[in-house]
Design a protein around this motif. Structure first.
Motif, PDB file in Angstrom:
ATOM      1  N   TRP A 193      -1.240  -0.081   7.447  1.00 17.67           N
ATOM      2  CA  TRP A 193      -0.927   0.752   6.278  1.00 17.67           C
ATOM      3  C   TRP A 193      -0.149   2.005   6.633  1.00 17.67           C
ATOM      4  O   TRP A 193       0.656   2.496   5.809  1.00 17.67           O
ATOM      5  CB  TRP A 193      -2.180   1.082   5.467  1.00 17.67           C
ATOM      6  CG  TRP A 193      -3.236   1.934   6.103  1.00 17.67           C
ATOM      7  CD1 TRP A 193      -4.440   1.515   6.581  1.00 17.67           C
ATOM      8  CD2 TRP A 193      -3.224   3.361   6.292  1.00 17.67           C
ATOM      9  NE1 TRP A 193      -5.171   2.568   7.062  1.00 17.67           N
ATOM     10  CE2 TRP A 193      -4.456   3.712   6.901  1.00 17.67           C
ATOM     11  CE3 TRP A 193      -2.315   4.367   6.007  1.00 17.67           C
ATOM     12  CZ2 TRP A 193      -4.778   5.031   7.223  1.00 17.67           C
ATOM     13  CZ3 TRP A 193      -2.622   5.682   6.324  1.00 17.67           C
ATOM     14  CH2 TRP A 193      -3.834   6.003   6.930  1.00 17.67           C
ATOM     15  N   LYS A 226       2.302   2.303   8.523  1.00 16.78           N
ATOM     16  CA  LYS A 226       3.737   1.998   8.554  1.00 16.78           C
ATOM     17  C   LYS A 226       4.349   2.075   7.154  1.00 16.78           C
ATOM     18  O   LYS A 226       5.566   2.225   7.011  1.00 16.78           O
ATOM     19  CB  LYS A 226       3.969   0.601   9.136  1.00 16.78           C
ATOM     20  CG  LYS A 226       3.605   0.461  10.598  1.00 16.78           C
ATOM     21  CD  LYS A 226       3.823  -0.969  11.066  1.00 16.78           C
ATOM     22  CE  LYS A 226       3.430  -1.141  12.534  1.00 16.78           C
ATOM     23  NZ  LYS A 226       3.612  -2.546  12.986  1.00 16.78           N
ATOM     24  N   LYS A 227       3.490   1.955   6.145  1.00 13.20           N
ATOM     25  CA  LYS A 227       3.953   1.938   4.759  1.00 13.20           C
ATOM     26  C   LYS A 227       3.853   3.301   4.086  1.00 13.20           C
ATOM     27  O   LYS A 227       4.579   3.587   3.131  1.00 13.20           O
ATOM     28  CB  LYS A 227       3.118   0.937   3.951  1.00 13.20           C
ATOM     29  CG  LYS A 227       3.146  -0.486   4.459  1.00 13.20           C
ATOM     30  CD  LYS A 227       4.402  -1.193   4.051  1.00 13.20           C
ATOM     31  CE  LYS A 227       4.341  -2.676   4.387  1.00 13.20           C
ATOM     32  NZ  LYS A 227       5.569  -3.394   3.979  1.00 13.20           N
ATOM     33  N   TYR A 228       2.903   4.148   4.563  1.00 14.33           N
ATOM     34  CA  TYR A 228       2.624   5.399   3.870  1.00 14.33           C
ATOM     35  C   TYR A 228       2.278   6.457   4.913  1.00 14.33           C
ATOM     36  O   TYR A 228       1.376   6.232   5.741  1.00 14.33           O
ATOM     37  CB  TYR A 228       1.454   5.208   2.898  1.00 14.33           C
ATOM     38  CG  TYR A 228       1.417   6.183   1.738  1.00 14.33           C
ATOM     39  CD1 TYR A 228       1.994   5.840   0.509  1.00 14.33           C
ATOM     40  CD2 TYR A 228       0.812   7.423   1.852  1.00 14.33           C
ATOM     41  CE1 TYR A 228       1.962   6.723  -0.568  1.00 14.33           C
ATOM     42  CE2 TYR A 228       0.777   8.303   0.774  1.00 14.33           C
ATOM     43  CZ  TYR A 228       1.354   7.944  -0.429  1.00 14.33           C
ATOM     44  OH  TYR A 228       1.316   8.824  -1.483  1.00 14.33           O
ATOM     45  N   HIS A 257       3.067   2.809  -3.858  1.00 12.97           N
ATOM     46  CA  HIS A 257       3.973   1.704  -3.542  1.00 12.97           C
ATOM     47  C   HIS A 257       3.476   0.907  -2.329  1.00 12.97           C
ATOM     48  O   HIS A 257       3.762  -0.281  -2.215  1.00 12.97           O
ATOM     49  CB  HIS A 257       5.380   2.243  -3.272  1.00 12.97           C
ATOM     50  CG  HIS A 257       5.501   3.026  -1.988  1.00 12.97           C
ATOM     51  ND1 HIS A 257       5.119   4.346  -1.885  1.00 12.97           N
ATOM     52  CD2 HIS A 257       5.946   2.661  -0.756  1.00 12.97           C
ATOM     53  CE1 HIS A 257       5.337   4.768  -0.643  1.00 12.97           C
ATOM     54  NE2 HIS A 257       5.829   3.778   0.051  1.00 12.97           N
ATOM     55  N   ALA A 258       2.724   1.573  -1.440  1.00 12.10           N
ATOM     56  CA  ALA A 258       2.232   0.907  -0.237  1.00 12.10           C
ATOM     57  C   ALA A 258       1.132  -0.103  -0.531  1.00 12.10           C
ATOM     58  O   ALA A 258       0.757  -0.890   0.344  1.00 12.10           O
ATOM     59  CB  ALA A 258       1.732   1.948   0.767  1.00 12.10           C
ATOM     60  N   HIS A 259       0.608  -0.088  -1.755  1.00  9.24           N
ATOM     61  CA  HIS A 259      -0.448  -1.028  -2.146  1.00  9.24           C
ATOM     62  C   HIS A 259       0.116  -2.275  -2.830  1.00  9.24           C
ATOM     63  O   HIS A 259      -0.616  -2.987  -3.514  1.00  9.24           O
ATOM     64  CB  HIS A 259      -1.447  -0.346  -3.080  1.00  9.24           C
ATOM     65  CG  HIS A 259      -2.298   0.695  -2.409  1.00  9.24           C
ATOM     66  ND1 HIS A 259      -1.885   1.995  -2.229  1.00  9.24           N
ATOM     67  CD2 HIS A 259      -3.547   0.618  -1.865  1.00  9.24           C
ATOM     68  CE1 HIS A 259      -2.848   2.677  -1.613  1.00  9.24           C
ATOM     69  NE2 HIS A 259      -3.855   1.868  -1.383  1.00  9.24           N
ATOM     70  N   GLN A 260       1.405  -2.541  -2.646  1.00  6.96           N
ATOM     71  CA  GLN A 260       2.005  -3.714  -3.282  1.00  6.96           C
ATOM     72  C   GLN A 260       1.367  -5.019  -2.820  1.00  6.96           C
ATOM     73  O   GLN A 260       1.232  -5.964  -3.596  1.00  6.96           O
ATOM     74  CB  GLN A 260       3.520  -3.751  -3.003  1.00  6.96           C
ATOM     75  CG  GLN A 260       4.229  -4.918  -3.676  1.00  6.96           C
ATOM     76  CD  GLN A 260       5.692  -5.041  -3.253  1.00  6.96           C
ATOM     77  OE1 GLN A 260       6.190  -4.233  -2.449  1.00  6.96           O
ATOM     78  NE2 GLN A 260       6.393  -6.032  -3.766  1.00  6.96           N
ATOM     79  N   ASN A 261       0.962  -5.073  -1.560  1.00  2.00           N
ATOM     80  CA  ASN A 261       0.303  -6.274  -1.042  1.00  2.00           C
ATOM     81  C   ASN A 261      -0.925  -6.597  -1.904  1.00  2.00           C
ATOM     82  O   ASN A 261      -1.804  -5.764  -2.102  1.00  2.00           O
ATOM     83  CB  ASN A 261      -0.121  -6.043   0.419  1.00  2.00           C
ATOM     84  CG  ASN A 261      -0.633  -7.300   1.084  1.00  2.00           C
ATOM     85  OD1 ASN A 261      -1.473  -8.005   0.553  1.00  2.00           O
ATOM     86  ND2 ASN A 261      -0.145  -7.574   2.286  1.00  2.00           N
ATOM     87  N   TRP A 306      -4.474  -5.751  -0.554  1.00  2.00           N
ATOM     88  CA  TRP A 306      -4.817  -4.408  -0.123  1.00  2.00           C
ATOM     89  C   TRP A 306      -5.548  -3.668  -1.240  1.00  2.00           C
ATOM     90  O   TRP A 306      -4.937  -3.135  -2.162  1.00  2.00           O
ATOM     91  CB  TRP A 306      -3.560  -3.645   0.306  1.00  2.00           C
ATOM     92  CG  TRP A 306      -2.974  -4.135   1.601  1.00  2.00           C
ATOM     93  CD1 TRP A 306      -3.217  -5.344   2.207  1.00  2.00           C
ATOM     94  CD2 TRP A 306      -2.062  -3.434   2.450  1.00  2.00           C
ATOM     95  NE1 TRP A 306      -2.506  -5.452   3.373  1.00  2.00           N
ATOM     96  CE2 TRP A 306      -1.778  -4.292   3.559  1.00  2.00           C
ATOM     97  CE3 TRP A 306      -1.444  -2.194   2.386  1.00  2.00           C
ATOM     98  CZ2 TRP A 306      -0.911  -3.914   4.579  1.00  2.00           C
ATOM     99  CZ3 TRP A 306      -0.568  -1.837   3.405  1.00  2.00           C
ATOM    100  CH2 TRP A 306      -0.320  -2.679   4.491  1.00  2.00           C
ATOM    101  N   ASP A 328       1.273   8.176  -6.452  1.00  2.00           N
ATOM    102  CA  ASP A 328       2.229   8.088  -5.348  1.00  2.00           C
ATOM    103  C   ASP A 328       2.956   9.413  -5.131  1.00  2.00           C
ATOM    104  O   ASP A 328       3.505   9.993  -6.070  1.00  2.00           O
ATOM    105  CB  ASP A 328       3.250   6.983  -5.626  1.00  2.00           C
ATOM    106  CG  ASP A 328       3.930   6.491  -4.366  1.00  2.00           C
ATOM    107  OD1 ASP A 328       4.515   7.322  -3.633  1.00  2.00           O
ATOM    108  OD2 ASP A 328       3.897   5.283  -4.103  1.00  2.00           O
ATOM    109  N   LYS A 381      12.406  -4.936  -3.788  1.00  2.00           N
ATOM    110  CA  LYS A 381      12.753  -3.732  -4.531  1.00  2.00           C
ATOM    111  C   LYS A 381      14.176  -3.826  -5.094  1.00  2.00           C
ATOM    112  O   LYS A 381      15.135  -4.069  -4.376  1.00  2.00           O
ATOM    113  CB  LYS A 381      12.628  -2.518  -3.607  1.00  2.00           C
ATOM    114  CG  LYS A 381      12.720  -1.180  -4.306  1.00  2.00           C
ATOM    115  CD  LYS A 381      12.736  -0.028  -3.320  1.00  2.00           C
ATOM    116  CE  LYS A 381      11.471   0.022  -2.475  1.00  2.00           C
ATOM    117  NZ  LYS A 381      11.474   1.173  -1.537  1.00  2.00           N
TER     118      LYS A 381
END
Length: 285
Positions: free
Chosen positions: A35, A37-39, A217-221, A224, A258, A272
């Motif tokens: 995570w 790496k995303k946020y 946005h990092a919770h798109q998976n 998660w 966010d 995106k």
């Protein structure tokens, strides 16, 4: 203030405050190596989060999506524990748009945790009073019941001062409620038992406000989920459902928490298409 136009809907992000929470709690069982790496994360393992209501204007109606973290309602201990750097200044944001709290017709509460509901009331002459006295406040019946009768897990986030003053303004729904043509609140559960999302559709245009099913946005998976989720398996299934629907519609996904993006539009592959970044600025000390 950032804006987004989706069909006849205009969305404007107001200043609802900023806080820092533990990154591990916000990403649950997901390893930090993934995570982070995303946020971005700071040296205390905290991530920056907004609590910014969205002013939603459709057909001459002024609506808010959630209400911010409030102002002057948190103790020093809560401010420290929740990493609050800035509290809400909704009235100032509205004034910049030539609006006041009396101009708000409806408030769409995705759920009633304190960081979404503190902005509904304020302290005045030793009593808590409504901030938006003319607004109808919509929330799911399940959420409203839990707000008034919290369980051992939720008692620390459902606060009496956020619901008692507005009890006469609240209207509830069971599964789905159409506020205006094309604009719906839909009960999902997951993050809380009464959690709801907001969906707007007009012709080929659509936005979906996933609230705390996808807080950033990092919770798109789809897998998660937050450690804060009361029903994480429900969160995963509901996210899977509404991400698939949104991808097919090339929908915009809007964010309350966010710190980096206000909204992102994904294509049918989940890639995106477009984005609206949040303007960065120095916080008031």
């Amino acid at each position: 203030m950032e804006k987004l136009q989706v069909g006849r809907a205009t969305l404007t992000w107001l200043n609802g405050g900023v806080n820092f929470l533990d990154g591990g709690a916000m990403f649950g069982v997901v390893p930090k190596a993934l995570w982070s790496k995303k946020y971005p994360v700071n040296e205390k393992n905290q991530i920056e989060l907004r609590t910014d209501p969205i002013l939603l204007q459709i057909d001459g109606k002024n609506m808010l999506i959630d209400s911010g973290i409030g102002h002057g309602k948190l103790s020093e201990k809560q401010i420290r524990n929740f990493g609050v750097l800035e509290q809400s200044s909704i009235e100032t944001s509205l004034a910049k748009l030539n609006l006041t709290v009396d101009d708000i017709d409806h408030i769409l509460m995705t759920h009633l945790h304190f960081d979404h509901a503190c902005g509904l009331t304020r302290l005045e002459n030793e009593d808590f009073v409504p901030i938006f006295p003319k607004a109808t406040i919509y929330t799911s019946a399940v959420e409203w019941n839990e707000m008034q009768h919290p369980n051992i897990r939720s008692v620390n986030t459902y606060w009496e001062m956020n619901w008692k003053p507005v009890v006469n303004q609240v209207e509830t729904f069971e599964n789905e409620l159409e506020i205006l043509p094309g604009l719906k609140m839909i009960h999902t559960g997951g993050h809380s038992d009464g959690h709801s999302i907001i969906v707007f559709e007009q012709d080929d245009e659509c936005f979906i406000h996933m609230a705390d099913l996808m807080p950033t946005h990092a919770h798109q998976n789809k897998l998660w989920a937050l450690a804060y989720d009361d029903y994480p398996v429900t969160s995963v299934h509901q996210k899977e459902k509404w991400m698939d629907i949104g991808y097919r519609k090339n929908a915009w996904y809007t964010f309350y928490h966010d710190a980096y993006y206000r909204a992102i539009q994904f294509n049918d592959k989940g890639e995106k298409n477009s984005e609206i970044e949040r303007k960065r600025y120095e916080y008031k000390k």
